[in-house]
Each structure stands twice: as C-alpha cells, then as structure tokens.
Scaffold this motif. Structure first.
Motif, PDB file in Angstrom:
ATOM      1  N   ALA A 169       0.857  -1.183   0.000  1.00 44.50           N
ATOM      2  CA  ALA A 169       0.000   0.000   0.000  1.00 44.50           C
ATOM      3  C   ALA A 169       0.893   1.233   0.000  1.00 44.50           C
ATOM      4  CB  ALA A 169      -0.905   0.000   1.224  1.00 44.50           C
ATOM      5  N   TRP A 219     -12.864   1.690  -3.350  1.00 43.82           N
ATOM      6  CA  TRP A 219     -12.463   2.642  -2.304  1.00 43.82           C
ATOM      7  C   TRP A 219     -12.036   3.953  -2.940  1.00 43.82           C
ATOM      8  CZ3 TRP A 219      -8.091   5.500  -1.709  1.00 43.82           C
ATOM      9  CH2 TRP A 219      -7.941   6.195  -0.498  1.00 43.82           C
ATOM     10  N   VAL A 243      -2.666   4.763  -2.333  1.00 41.71           N
ATOM     11  CA  VAL A 243      -3.696   5.179  -1.383  1.00 41.71           C
ATOM     12  C   VAL A 243      -3.516   6.665  -1.122  1.00 41.71           C
ATOM     13  CG1 VAL A 243      -4.750   4.765   0.869  1.00 41.71           C
ATOM     14  CG2 VAL A 243      -3.585   2.894  -0.318  1.00 41.71           C
ATOM     15  N   PHE A 301      -9.587   2.016   3.835  1.00 37.81           N
ATOM     16  CA  PHE A 301      -8.890   1.245   2.806  1.00 37.81           C
ATOM     17  C   PHE A 301      -8.355  -0.065   3.380  1.00 37.81           C
ATOM     18  CE2 PHE A 301      -4.758  -0.022   1.207  1.00 37.81           C
ATOM     19  CZ  PHE A 301      -5.069  -0.329  -0.107  1.00 37.81           C
ATOM     20  N   VAL A 347      -0.839  -0.968  -4.633  1.00 36.94           N
ATOM     21  CA  VAL A 347      -1.971  -0.060  -4.796  1.00 36.94           C
ATOM     22  C   VAL A 347      -1.660   1.280  -4.142  1.00 36.94           C
ATOM     23  CG1 VAL A 347      -3.105  -1.034  -2.746  1.00 36.94           C
ATOM     24  CG2 VAL A 347      -4.460   0.223  -4.447  1.00 36.94           C
ATOM     25  N   ALA A 394      -7.371   1.584  -6.781  1.00 29.75           N
ATOM     26  CA  ALA A 394      -8.094   1.365  -5.523  1.00 29.75           C
ATOM     27  C   ALA A 394      -9.600   1.465  -5.743  1.00 29.75           C
ATOM     28  CB  ALA A 394      -7.637   2.375  -4.467  1.00 29.75           C
TER      29      ALA A 394
END
Length: 310
Positions: A157, A280, A229, A210, A227, A274
C-alpha cells in the motif's frame, strides 16, 4: 461466536498498533469485529526467539504499520533504516516457518518511491527510482516482501501524505500538526522551499477504511499486489496555508525556509486502481479534515474552538 465460527479475515494482526495509523485501525477492528486483533508494538514484539508470537502465527491478514522512519530520520539515522528492514525480515521469516500464508499488507510511500523525473500523478506502474534515503528504504522493504511471496500474499500500500486529528508534531512527520500547533501558540508556521510544490493529503480515517477493505477480501476475491492510497488531489503548500488560515479563523504568520535535500518538487497519486479493484476512494475533504485537526489541537490545549472556526 466461537473461534471455529470465525470467518476468514477475522484473525487479524497489527504490527505497529500504537502508531498513528495502527492505533486507528486497531480501535476500529476492536469495535467492529468479533474479536480484538493481535496488536504488536515495541513492548509486545511480533517475533520471539525466531518464532511468530501467538496471534501472528494464526493471522489471516497482517498489517505491517511499524514505520518509525521519516525523511529526516532516514537521512540521519541509518541504524533506524536497518532496524525497520530487520523487523520486516524477522516477521516474514517467522511466518514462513509457521506455515500459514496470510495476506500481508506493507505500508509503503507513494510520495517517495516513484521516479521524480516522471510527471505526476503517479500510477502503480510508474517507474520507481527514489532520490532520497527514505525512498530507497521504503522500496527496499517492498523488495524484501516480494522475496517472501511464498510465505505471504503480499499487498504493498503506497500511502500519500497521511494526516488527521491526533497526529503529533514530531520532527519530520507531517506538516499539518506542526502548522496547527504553531497557529494555536500564536507562532509563525515554517514553510520549507517552494510554496507552489504540491502534495497529496489523505485523511487517516480514509486510510483506515482502505485497510479494512483489504481485510474484507481475505476470504475470496482478487487483491492488488501494489496499490496507491491517496486523495488523488494535488494541493500546493500555499493552498494548504489558505485552508489553515481559514480554519483557524485568521491570517497565519509564515516563516519561509530554504528547501531541504529530501523534499520532492511535487507529487500526487493516481488512485484509479483502488477505486476499480476495492471500490475505495478518499471521502473526507481536506478542509473538513484540517478543521478536525484544529479542533483536536485546541482540545488538547484546553481551549474551545470559536464559532468562526467551526
């Protein structure tokens, strides 16, 4: 509900459970879940004698949020950089020996690992070529995790600039707590470098959502290997100053400082993955988030916010 009745994902471990993000996640998991997560920190280490501690060995999902580094500390304390790497390797090797292959979520940096010469917004497929010790340290953690893909289901992340109420004004961590603490004291805020440089600010509660979205996929469904964020919104330092000035109810005195070697010239994230894969997106507007932070600063100082700042 008995232990046998627990759904996949209910057995959760949080490493760094007393940190800014980890404490938020642990509180939500404790309040919402059928059982409290296994929470680890310096006082309660996740690995003892080379073996995964109880709660870690059986976990369906492990969150590695034990980041004690900042760009400043990474430049000045190579021992801390190495200590963070060693902790990650110890945890991964202990999980490998335990023979239980959990989802493993590593909190990395979306603002430091991407190549600075690439035009933002950065996608997960953008080249990774850090230009700071901090960025190299984060990318090295990602590579350590990849090397242990037989032991865990890895999710990296890449977080943008996480902020929120309760974030402490520690050196090298987050511009907002420093600015709001200074404003509450009637002191000038310090702005380093070019005020037009942009950042991507994401609220800690959005980050927590998340992380919970990842947990909901443990029992089935695809998980992204990497991913981003963030909010996906570029905000300049001058724009952030305007928000802080408006929220605090008055003009903020500024002390301009020269830029630092580890400061990026500007970055923000593409967060389409995401949205597409986890449904999200960040939901808390920056002005509302800054207002929450300001009210918390005033509360901690024993002062009530005025009507003009609400």
């Amino acid at each position: 509900m008995t232990t046998a009745d627990l759904l996949p994902g209910d057995r959760t471990a949080v490493i760094g459970a007393t940190g800014f993000i980890g404490s938020r996640l642990t509180a939500r998991l404790t309040a919402d879940g059928p059982r409290a997560p296994a929470a680890f920190n310096r006082a309660f280490p996740p690995v003892v004698g080379g073996r995964a501690a109880p709660g870690l060995a059986e976990a369906d999902i492990v969150y590695f949020l034990a980041a004690g580094l900042s760009p400043v500390l990474a430049e000045r304390r190579p021992d801390l950089v190495e200590a963070e790497r060693r902790l990650l390797v110890e945890v991964l090797e202990a999980l490998s020996r335990a023979g239980h292959r959990p989802v493993f979520v590593l909190a990395s940096s979306g603002g430091a690992v991407y190549a600075p010469e690439v035009e933002p917004p950065y996608r997960e497929t953008s080249p990774t070529r850090p230009d700071s010790v901090y960025g190299h340290a984060k990318l090295r953690l990602e590579r350590e995790l990849c090397r242990h893909s037989d032991a865990v289901r890895a999710v990296v992340a890449r977080l943008s600039n996480v902020y929120g109420p309760g974030q402490r004004a520690l050196r090298g961590f987050g511009v907002l707590p420093h600015w709001l603490t200074a404003a509450a004291r009637g002191e000038p805020v310090r702005v380093f470098g070019d005020p037009h440089v942009v950042r991507d600010y994401v609220h800690v509660d959005d980050v927590t959502r998340f992380l919970l979205a990842l947990r909901s996929r443990v029992g089935g469904g695809r998980l992204p290997a990497v991913v981003n964020v963030g909010s996906g919104v570029p905000t300049s330092l001058s724009g952030l100053l305007e928000i802080v000035s408006g929220v605090t109810g008055g003009s903020v005195a500024v002390r301009w400082e020269r830029g630092r070697s580890f400061d990026r010239q500007g970055n923000w994230l593409d967060v389409a993955r995401a949205r597409a894969e986890l449904d999200w997106r960040a939901a808390i507007p920056l002005t509302e988030g800054v207002r929450q932070c300001w009210e918390r600063v005033l509360h901690d100082a024993g002062r009530a916010p005025s009507a003009s700042t609400r």
